[in-house]
Design an enzyme around this catalytic site. Structure first.
Site, PDB file in Angstrom:
ATOM      1  N   ARG A 249       0.853  -1.187   0.000  1.00 48.25           N
ATOM      2  CA  ARG A 249       0.000   0.000   0.000  1.00 48.25           C
ATOM      3  C   ARG A 249       0.890   1.239   0.000  1.00 48.25           C
ATOM      4  O   ARG A 249       0.965   1.936  -0.988  1.00 48.25           O
ATOM      5  CB  ARG A 249      -0.957  -0.017   1.205  1.00 48.25           C
ATOM      6  CG  ARG A 249      -1.961   1.111   1.184  1.00 48.25           C
ATOM      7  CD  ARG A 249      -3.079   0.939   2.213  1.00 48.25           C
ATOM      8  NE  ARG A 249      -2.629   1.052   3.596  1.00 48.25           N
ATOM      9  CZ  ARG A 249      -3.453   0.994   4.630  1.00 48.25           C
ATOM     10  NH1 ARG A 249      -4.760   0.798   4.454  1.00 48.25           N
ATOM     11  NH2 ARG A 249      -2.983   1.103   5.864  1.00 48.25           N
ATOM     12  N   HIS A 278       2.603  -2.166   8.127  1.00 43.94           N
ATOM     13  CA  HIS A 278       1.191  -2.507   8.322  1.00 43.94           C
ATOM     14  C   HIS A 278       0.944  -3.893   7.738  1.00 43.94           C
ATOM     15  O   HIS A 278       1.437  -4.207   6.656  1.00 43.94           O
ATOM     16  CB  HIS A 278       0.312  -1.460   7.621  1.00 43.94           C
ATOM     17  CG  HIS A 278      -1.135  -1.508   8.027  1.00 43.94           C
ATOM     18  ND1 HIS A 278      -1.548  -1.487   9.347  1.00 43.94           N
ATOM     19  CD2 HIS A 278      -2.272  -1.580   7.287  1.00 43.94           C
ATOM     20  CE1 HIS A 278      -2.875  -1.530   9.386  1.00 43.94           C
ATOM     21  NE2 HIS A 278      -3.338  -1.593   8.161  1.00 43.94           N
ATOM     22  N   ARG A 334      -1.152  -0.080  17.289  1.00 40.04           N
ATOM     23  CA  ARG A 334      -2.084   0.918  16.740  1.00 40.04           C
ATOM     24  C   ARG A 334      -3.499   0.369  16.849  1.00 40.04           C
ATOM     25  O   ARG A 334      -3.919  -0.499  16.099  1.00 40.04           O
ATOM     26  CB  ARG A 334      -1.718   1.232  15.284  1.00 40.04           C
ATOM     27  CG  ARG A 334      -0.284   1.747  15.134  1.00 40.04           C
ATOM     28  CD  ARG A 334      -0.015   2.246  13.729  1.00 40.04           C
ATOM     29  NE  ARG A 334      -0.228   1.233  12.723  1.00 40.04           N
ATOM     30  CZ  ARG A 334       0.703   0.428  12.223  1.00 40.04           C
ATOM     31  NH1 ARG A 334       1.961   0.521  12.666  1.00 40.04           N
ATOM     32  NH2 ARG A 334       0.403  -0.457  11.313  1.00 40.04           N
ATOM     33  N   TYR A 378     -41.860   2.834  -0.779  1.00 40.21           N
ATOM     34  CA  TYR A 378     -41.656   2.852  -2.234  1.00 40.21           C
ATOM     35  C   TYR A 378     -41.777   1.443  -2.816  1.00 40.21           C
ATOM     36  O   TYR A 378     -41.212   0.493  -2.281  1.00 40.21           O
ATOM     37  CB  TYR A 378     -40.259   3.382  -2.564  1.00 40.21           C
ATOM     38  CG  TYR A 378     -40.112   4.863  -2.336  1.00 40.21           C
ATOM     39  CD1 TYR A 378     -40.911   5.778  -3.017  1.00 40.21           C
ATOM     40  CD2 TYR A 378     -39.157   5.344  -1.451  1.00 40.21           C
ATOM     41  CE1 TYR A 378     -40.756   7.142  -2.810  1.00 40.21           C
ATOM     42  CE2 TYR A 378     -39.002   6.705  -1.243  1.00 40.21           C
ATOM     43  CZ  TYR A 378     -39.808   7.593  -1.923  1.00 40.21           C
ATOM     44  OH  TYR A 378     -39.663   8.946  -1.718  1.00 40.21           O
ATOM     45  N   CYS A 425     -36.271   4.331   3.091  1.00 41.31           N
ATOM     46  CA  CYS A 425     -36.258   5.557   2.287  1.00 41.31           C
ATOM     47  C   CYS A 425     -35.024   6.389   2.646  1.00 41.31           C
ATOM     48  O   CYS A 425     -34.245   6.009   3.504  1.00 41.31           O
ATOM     49  CB  CYS A 425     -37.510   6.384   2.538  1.00 41.31           C
ATOM     50  SG  CYS A 425     -39.043   5.479   2.372  1.00 41.31           S
TER      51      CYS A 425
HETATM   52  C1  LIG Z   1      -6.429   2.171  10.211  1.00 40.63           C
HETATM   53  C2  LIG Z   1      -5.080   1.749  10.577  1.00 40.63           C
HETATM   54  C3  LIG Z   1      -4.853   1.069  11.781  1.00 40.63           C
HETATM   55  C4  LIG Z   1      -5.963   0.596  12.692  1.00 40.63           C
HETATM   56  O1  LIG Z   1      -6.435  -0.634  12.203  1.00 40.63           O
HETATM   57  P1  LIG Z   1      -7.578  -1.441  12.970  1.00 40.63           P
HETATM   58  O2  LIG Z   1      -7.753  -2.659  12.160  1.00 40.63           O
HETATM   59  O3  LIG Z   1      -8.792  -0.583  12.928  1.00 40.63           O
HETATM   60  O4  LIG Z   1      -7.107  -1.678  14.342  1.00 40.63           O
HETATM   61  C5  LIG Z   1      -3.542   0.793  12.122  1.00 40.63           C
HETATM   62  N1  LIG Z   1      -2.522   1.150  11.317  1.00 40.63           N
HETATM   63  C6  LIG Z   1      -2.705   1.798  10.148  1.00 40.63           C
HETATM   64  C7  LIG Z   1      -1.529   2.144   9.314  1.00 40.63           C
HETATM   65  C8  LIG Z   1      -3.982   2.096   9.730  1.00 40.63           C
HETATM   66  O5  LIG Z   1      -4.171   2.714   8.564  1.00 40.63           O
END
Ligand SMILES: *Cc1c(COP(=O)(O)O)cnc(C)c1O
Length: 492
Positions: A249, A278, A334, A378, A425
């Site tokens: 990413r 990540h 995180r 609807y 709706c």
């Molecule tokens: C959104 C994000 C997270 C948090 O991820 P969760 O699955 O919601 O805990 C952690 N690190 C990065 C780089 C993210 O973009």
């Protein structure tokens, strides 16, 4: 940045009177439209005033010009100003332009609570966020810091209140996705370190420095521009290095991380505060790809240290990895989805006792019996089987209650589940109360004004975000942040 050496071109200083340029222009447009076009001189003065307002933020002085109420435009006949305004936000111009009827006390009418203006709202339970912080802390290796990820308006829960609650519950860091999300936190006087989980455009660098927001960095161009802009104002340029270990990413490729640091290391202002990656598959049952990413990341960190580069805070784990992979905790985790009380995957259910922070509420706005075989909503896709009462609530797909859920969900009244019926709706939807009471043994009979739970738990039965996500074929993230800003958020 090209034309001026100081790196600050194109950015107005955010003095207290400065709104956004688009907001100022919008207000100027309102002023422009509110004039009597038959009077050229007056028009000219207003146009001047409006352009001055657009340049300086809104301080237009329209003294001596006709007031809207004198022109009768509010009831048709004169030029109109277009659109209903949120009374509390545009108090000054509304008052000034005489839109507001002076017989109403402005303070009193703006004090009418949001949930009494509209019978649909969201409640955010701060104690649930505290509970989820505690659950995360319990699962963390001792000494691990927690970054509360509050991007996308705190996953739809409200970034500022969530950030405050998380920081007060011990979160050491905050994570956002955009520069403006960081600015919103700073303007709410939150002083925790904030990491933008992305490399913003270089044109945003002055905002990063002014608001003390750390970027994620992975291109040399950004790094150098950031360092130079910081140097110019005698600041350091703190950042976290983003490493791509396999998700592909963002980030410097793991094999190139050390080379990247050598390449940009010459710049004295650059201040490496952390290194992160990540995971693409922390929430999936199999561990093969996760292990590869973890190994690559560990190698990067080892190589940096061996080369004498202090990586600062090392972090990799999102919510799923936090609970499933203690070996991925490093110096900081995180915490995103789990902070709000939702499980990133079924595997974490037995690992933490998370409490959902969000519940969605409404009140019945209409209730009537509908004769057998008459249709509802609807397309009349639902037909009354007879002996039913149809109740209406004032929220719909514009509020994030996806139309695709039509006829597939239940609402709760007084601890009893009732089937939502008919197409949802834009602003309203209906539910069915079976008067023969076979699904309603307690004989609950909702009336106009009665409270309805759209999402949440009542007397041991629940409509959950997870259920809605499953029905929509998506993940809880998309459901919680799909609830629109139109629904007031109430914090308890
Ligand atoms: C959104 C994000 C997270 C948090 O991820 P969760 O699955 O919601 O805990 C952690 N690190 C990065 C780089 C993210 O973009």
């Amino acid at each position: 940045m090209e034309d001026l050496p100081n790196g600050f071109t194109g950015f107005s200083r955010r003095d207290p009177n400065f709104e956004s340029a688009s907001e100022a222009l919008r207000k100027a447009e309102i002023a422009r439209q509110s004039i009597d076009f038959s009077d050229r001189d007056r028009e000219h003065r207003i146009a001047q005033e409006a352009s001055r307002a657009a340049r300086s933020g809104w301080q237009a002085n329209l003294d001596g010009l006709p007031r809207l109420d004198q022109m009768g435009s509010l009831w048709g006949g004169g030029p109109s100003v277009g659109g209903a305004q949120d009374v509390s936000r545009f108090v000054n111009s509304v008052e000034y332009n005489g839109i507001l009827d002076r017989r109403f006390d402005l303070e009193k009418i703006t004090a009418i609570p949001e949930k009494d203006r509209r019978w649909a709202w969201i409640e955010i339970d701060r104690s649930a966020i505290q509970n989820n912080m505690a659950e995360a802390r319990r699962a963390c290796t001792p000494g691990t810091k927690i970054m509360a990820v509050v991007k996308a308006d705190g996953y739809g829960h409200g970034a500022v209140p969530v950030a405050k609650t998380a920081v007060n519950s011990g979160a050491e860091y905050l994570g956002v996705a955009t520069v403006d999300e960081g600015i919103e936190l700073r303007e709410a006087l939150i002083n925790a370190p904030i990491l933008v989980l992305n490399e913003p455009p270089a044109t945003a660098i002055p905002l990063l420095l002014a608001y003390k927001l750390m970027p994620s960095v992975y291109t040399p161009e950004f790094a150098v521009r950031y360092a130079e802009a910081a140097d110019m104002v005698d600041q350091r340029a703190p950042y976290h290095l983003a490493v791509n270990t396999g998700m592909n990413r963002i980030g410097v490729r793991h094999e190139e991380a050390l080379g990247f640091m050598k390449q940009i290391g010459f710049h004295r202002a650059l201040d490496l505060k952390g290194v992160f990656t990540h995971f693409a598959t922390a929430d999936s049952p199999e561990v093969f790809d996760f292990d590869i990413q973890l190994r690559r990341f560990t190698e990067v960190i080892d190589d940096l240290r061996a080369a004498g580069v202090n990586p600062g805070l090392v972090h990799a784990a999102n919510s799923a990895a936090l609970f499933r992979y203690p070996e991925a905790h490093f110096d900081m985790v995180r915490l995103g989805i789990a902070l709000y009380g939702y499980h990133p995957c079924p595997e974490t259910r037995r690992m933490a006792n998370l409490k959902p922070a969000m519940s969605v509420h409404a009140r019945v706005t209409d209730a009537k019996t509908v004769p057998m075989s008459e249709g509802v909503s609807y397309g009349l896709n639902y037909r009354s089987p007879g002996s039913v009462k149809i109740c209406t609530v004032p929220l719909g797909y514009a509020d994030g209650l996806c139309r695709g859920l039509s006829g597939r969900i239940d609402f709760l009244v007084d601890g009893v589940a009732f089937r939502q019926v008919g197409d949802i709706c834009m602003d309203q939807c209906m539910f069915e109360v079976d008067l023969r009471t076979y699904n309603n043994r307690r004989g609950v009979n909702p009336q106009i004004g009665d409270e309805v739970m759209i999402v949440g738990e009542q007397n041991g039965i629940a409509v959950t975000i997870d259920e809605l996500a499953d029905l929509m074929g998506t993940i809880p993230y998309e459901i919680t942040l799909g609830f629109s800003q139109r629904l007031p958020r109430l914090y308890k």
